[in-house]
Scaffold this motif. Structure first.
Motif, short mmCIF file in Angstrom:
data_model
loop_
_atom_site.label_atom_id
_atom_site.label_comp_id
_atom_site.label_asym_id
_atom_site.label_seq_id
_atom_site.Cartn_x
_atom_site.Cartn_y
_atom_site.Cartn_z
N ASP A 363 0.84 -1.21 0.00
CA ASP A 363 0.00 0.00 0.00
C ASP A 363 0.87 1.25 0.00
O ASP A 363 0.59 2.24 -0.70
CB ASP A 363 -0.92 -0.02 1.23
N ILE A 364 1.93 1.24 0.80
CA ILE A 364 2.84 2.38 0.86
C ILE A 364 3.52 2.60 -0.50
O ILE A 364 3.66 3.74 -0.96
CB ILE A 364 3.89 2.17 1.97
N LYS A 365 3.91 1.51 -1.13
CA LYS A 365 4.57 1.62 -2.44
C LYS A 365 3.63 2.24 -3.47
O LYS A 365 4.04 3.12 -4.25
CB LYS A 365 5.02 0.23 -2.90
N ALA A 366 2.37 1.81 -3.45
CA ALA A 366 1.40 2.37 -4.39
C ALA A 366 1.12 3.84 -4.08
O ALA A 366 1.00 4.67 -5.00
CB ALA A 366 0.10 1.57 -4.33
N ALA A 367 1.04 4.17 -2.78
CA ALA A 367 0.82 5.57 -2.39
C ALA A 367 1.99 6.44 -2.81
O ALA A 367 1.80 7.55 -3.33
CB ALA A 367 0.61 5.64 -0.87
N ARG A 368 3.20 5.92 -2.62
CA ARG A 368 4.39 6.68 -3.00
C ARG A 368 4.40 6.97 -4.50
O ARG A 368 4.72 8.08 -4.93
CB ARG A 368 5.63 5.89 -2.59
N SER A 369 4.05 5.97 -5.28
CA SER A 369 4.02 6.14 -6.74
C SER A 369 3.02 7.22 -7.15
O SER A 369 3.32 8.08 -7.98
CB SER A 369 3.68 4.81 -7.40
N ALA A 370 1.83 7.18 -6.54
CA ALA A 370 0.79 8.16 -6.88
C ALA A 370 1.22 9.57 -6.48
O ALA A 370 1.03 10.54 -7.22
CB ALA A 370 -0.52 7.79 -6.19
N ILE A 371 1.80 9.70 -5.30
CA ILE A 371 2.21 11.01 -4.79
C ILE A 371 3.31 11.61 -5.66
O ILE A 371 3.24 12.78 -6.06
CB ILE A 371 2.67 10.89 -3.33
N LEU A 372 4.32 10.82 -5.97
CA LEU A 372 5.45 11.36 -6.73
C LEU A 372 5.06 11.65 -8.17
O LEU A 372 5.57 12.59 -8.78
CB LEU A 372 6.62 10.39 -6.67
N SER A 373 4.14 10.86 -8.72
CA SER A 373 3.68 11.11 -10.09
C SER A 373 2.92 12.43 -10.19
O SER A 373 2.91 13.07 -11.24
CB SER A 373 2.79 9.97 -10.57
N GLY A 374 2.30 12.82 -9.09
CA GLY A 374 1.48 14.03 -9.10
C GLY A 374 2.21 15.29 -8.68
O GLY A 374 1.60 16.38 -8.67
N GLN A 375 3.51 15.20 -8.37
CA GLN A 375 4.23 16.38 -7.91
C GLN A 375 4.53 17.36 -9.03
O GLN A 375 4.85 16.98 -10.15
CB GLN A 375 5.56 15.95 -7.26
N GLU A 376 4.42 18.64 -8.69
CA GLU A 376 4.85 19.68 -9.63
C GLU A 376 6.38 19.65 -9.72
O GLU A 376 7.07 19.61 -8.70
CB GLU A 376 4.38 21.05 -9.15
N ILE A 377 6.89 19.68 -10.93
CA ILE A 377 8.34 19.64 -11.15
C ILE A 377 8.83 21.04 -11.45
O ILE A 377 8.34 21.71 -12.36
CB ILE A 377 8.72 18.70 -12.31
N TYR A 378 9.80 21.49 -10.67
CA TYR A 378 10.35 22.83 -10.84
C TYR A 378 11.63 22.78 -11.68
O TYR A 378 12.17 21.72 -11.95
CB TYR A 378 10.63 23.46 -9.47
N ARG A 379 12.08 23.95 -12.04
CA ARG A 379 13.29 24.07 -12.85
C ARG A 379 14.44 23.34 -12.16
O ARG A 379 14.64 23.47 -10.96
CB ARG A 379 13.64 25.54 -13.03
N GLY A 380 15.19 22.58 -12.93
CA GLY A 380 16.28 21.79 -12.37
C GLY A 380 15.82 20.40 -11.97
O GLY A 380 16.54 19.68 -11.27
N ASN A 381 14.59 20.04 -12.36
CA ASN A 381 14.02 18.73 -12.05
C ASN A 381 13.98 18.49 -10.54
O ASN A 381 14.41 17.45 -10.04
CB ASN A 381 14.82 17.62 -12.74
N ILE A 382 13.45 19.46 -9.81
CA ILE A 382 13.33 19.35 -8.36
C ILE A 382 11.86 19.37 -7.95
O ILE A 382 10.99 19.83 -8.70
CB ILE A 382 14.07 20.48 -7.63
N ILE A 383 11.60 18.84 -6.77
CA ILE A 383 10.29 18.97 -6.14
C ILE A 383 10.47 19.76 -4.85
O ILE A 383 11.57 19.86 -4.31
CB ILE A 383 9.65 17.60 -5.84
N LYS A 384 9.39 20.33 -4.36
CA LYS A 384 9.43 21.10 -3.12
C LYS A 384 8.41 20.54 -2.14
O LYS A 384 7.31 20.16 -2.53
CB LYS A 384 9.14 22.58 -3.39
N ASN A 385 8.80 20.51 -0.87
CA ASN A 385 7.84 20.07 0.15
C ASN A 385 7.08 21.26 0.71
O ASN A 385 7.29 22.41 0.29
CB ASN A 385 8.54 19.25 1.25
#
Length: 501
Positions: A363-385
């Protein structure tokens, strides 16, 4: 001449009484420049503690060569050490594996340290800066103004610009004295082969001696001239926004020491902080966490069932499940997450095979995949918390990226609670805090957290911090307290930091 220190390290816990003691009893020490005396004294005091425990050599200490160069001058420490005979060392280190050179106090210096700590009840001490100047006041803000990036660059910390965090943590010196006497009695009984309590055998001698040294050190630091009866704490902010206390502190102290020192205060915890944030964050990106929701709804039953099945404590189950959130994978190395938490490689193997544990992992693995797929990607291929802190996607595993996001929410939630009750909160944990009063409004804290984060997190009822000296060892045996190397390694690996609260 060594350079002057900056404001960031003016408030180190450096007792002048120990420096003077070494000047009298360690040949050659008095001839050193005062800043070098202070640096070496600090190393001697910290060396045998869990904070400095080497990642690969049991019983040895870890000091990074860059820190030694900063304190003593480029490559000058080894010469000083050879002249004074303070540390044994080996040349086994690895930049690739992140393994520092191991150090161990020589017998003569270890004996001096032990003799000094045995007399701390009779001493008061000035506290020194890294330069050797006497501290006159405690810091107004316990959190350092700068945080260090992964590359070691100092930048302005993120957040915590409201009410200052208290640096002076009040401690119960009477209970620390009593705990000292109990430990000494147990060690004396072991010397004569006496086992006072057959139902609750004492912990091993090594642990008792580590416990004694820690309680003596905390007690000594509380007998200072700056804020008598308090231990000054300083927190550094990591790249995710989490706060870690420096040096000797009560955030990561052995549980009996922490309970004795804070006896009479109150702990407030965010209930199932990591799983609650993960569950809600996953829902925002379209994944409904069935196994996680089941655990959140039945947490006490789940923990008890697993504790009974494996013959361990619910606290160990809790820490094992937190490790799972942060991507703990199977390893037979005792220093790794589950073997370390459960105290046995065999238990870790069995735990990994448990159906509930496996289901949560999927379940955690599936949640992690969904969360990271939905993150906004900023310049330099970074995410922000949520704290606004960045992490590069190319340089980190998915479990590290998820940890970054979860800990950003956790950090903002803790700050929101602190803003409400800054005058009562005296010690910050990661998902909770210690306060001087139990009369803090939980609904108000939960509302403030929701307003700041957008996550509905529950705060548990305050738990009075009490230590029953007769039960301190049977109820609360040794719990692994990670050193700063392990803290950083876990942070970079996406693993949780366990503490003894």
């Amino acid at each position: 001449m060594p350079k002057r220190t900056t404001h960031a390290n003016r408030y180190a816990q450096l007792p002048d009484a120990f420096r003077k003691y070494l000047c009298r009893h360690l040949p050659g020490f008095a001839a050193l420049h005062k800043s070098h005396q202070v640096a070496l004294m600090s190393m001697i005091l910290q060396a045998p503690t869990k904070y400095r425990e080497h990642s690969h050599y049991e019983g040895w200490s870890s000091f990074h060569y860059k820190t030694l160069d900063e304190k003593f001058g480029r490559r000058r420490f080894e010469g000083i050490n050879q002249r004074l005979g303070v540390f044994l060392s080996t040349s086994d280190w690895s930049k690739i594996e992140g393994r520092t050179k191991p150090y161990k106090l020589t017998d003569k210096v270890a004996a001096l340290r032990e003799e000094f700590l045995a007399g701390v009840n009779r001493r008061t001490t000035d506290l020194l800066t890294d330069d050797g100047d006497i501290q006159r006041t405690a810091p107004k803000q316990a959190i350092e103004a700068k945080r260090k990036t992964k590359k070691g660059i100092l930048v302005t910390r993120a957040g915590w610009h409201g009410k200052p965090v208290q640096a002076a943590v009040p401690v119960n010196r009477d209970m620390l004295k009593k705990l000292t006497l109990v430990i000494e009695a147990k060690l004396c009984a072991q010397d004569y082969g006496i086992q006072p309590d057959l139902l609750h055998p004492d912990p091993d001698r090594k642990y008792l001696k580590e416990l004694l040294a820690e309680v003596q050190t905390v007690h000594h630091l509380a007998r200072n001239t700056v804020v008598p009866g308090c231990v000054i704490h300083r927190y550094a902010q990591t790249e995710s926004g989490r706060l870690y206390a420096h040096n000797v502190n009560l955030q990561n102290a052995y549980r009996p020491v922490r309970q004795a020192a804070l006896h009479g205060l109150y702990d407030f915890d965010i209930e199932n902080c990591h799983y609650s944030i993960l569950n809600q964050m996953a829902a925002r990106y379209g994944h409904q966490c069935g196994a996680i929701r089941h655990y959140l709804t039945n947490k006490s039953k789940v923990r008890k069932a697993l504790a009974d099945e494996f013959g361990i404590k619910p606290k160990q189950v809790k820490n094992a499940l937190i490790a799972l959130v942060y991507g703990a994978s199977f390893s037979e190395r005792p220093k790794h997450a589950l073997p370390r938490i459960l105290g046995s490689v065999g238990l870790a193997i069995a735990f990994y095979e448990n159906p509930l544990f496996k289901e949560l992992g999927l379940d955690i693995k599936a949640a992690r995949s969904a969360i990271l797929s939905g993150q906004e990607i900023y310049r330099g291929n970074i995410i922000k918390n949520l704290r606004g802190l960045s992490m590069g996607r190319r340089d980190h595993h998915d479990r590290q990226l998820l940890a970054h996001l979860l800990q950003g929410v956790e950090s903002v939630a803790l700050e929101a609670a602190h803003e409400l009750y800054a005058s009562q909160i005296v010690l910050l944990q990661h998902d909770g805090f210690t306060a001087t009063s139990s009369q803090l409004s939980i609904p108000a804290i939960e509302s403030a957290i929701f307003q700041a984060t957008g996550y509905r997190l529950e705060v548990g009822q305050p738990e009075p911090i009490l230590i029953t000296l007769d039960d301190a060892f049977s109820d609360h045996p040794e719990i692994s307290i990670p050193n700063q190397n392990l803290l950083q390694a876990n942070a970079h690996a996406g693993l949780p930091v366990t503490h003894a609260s």
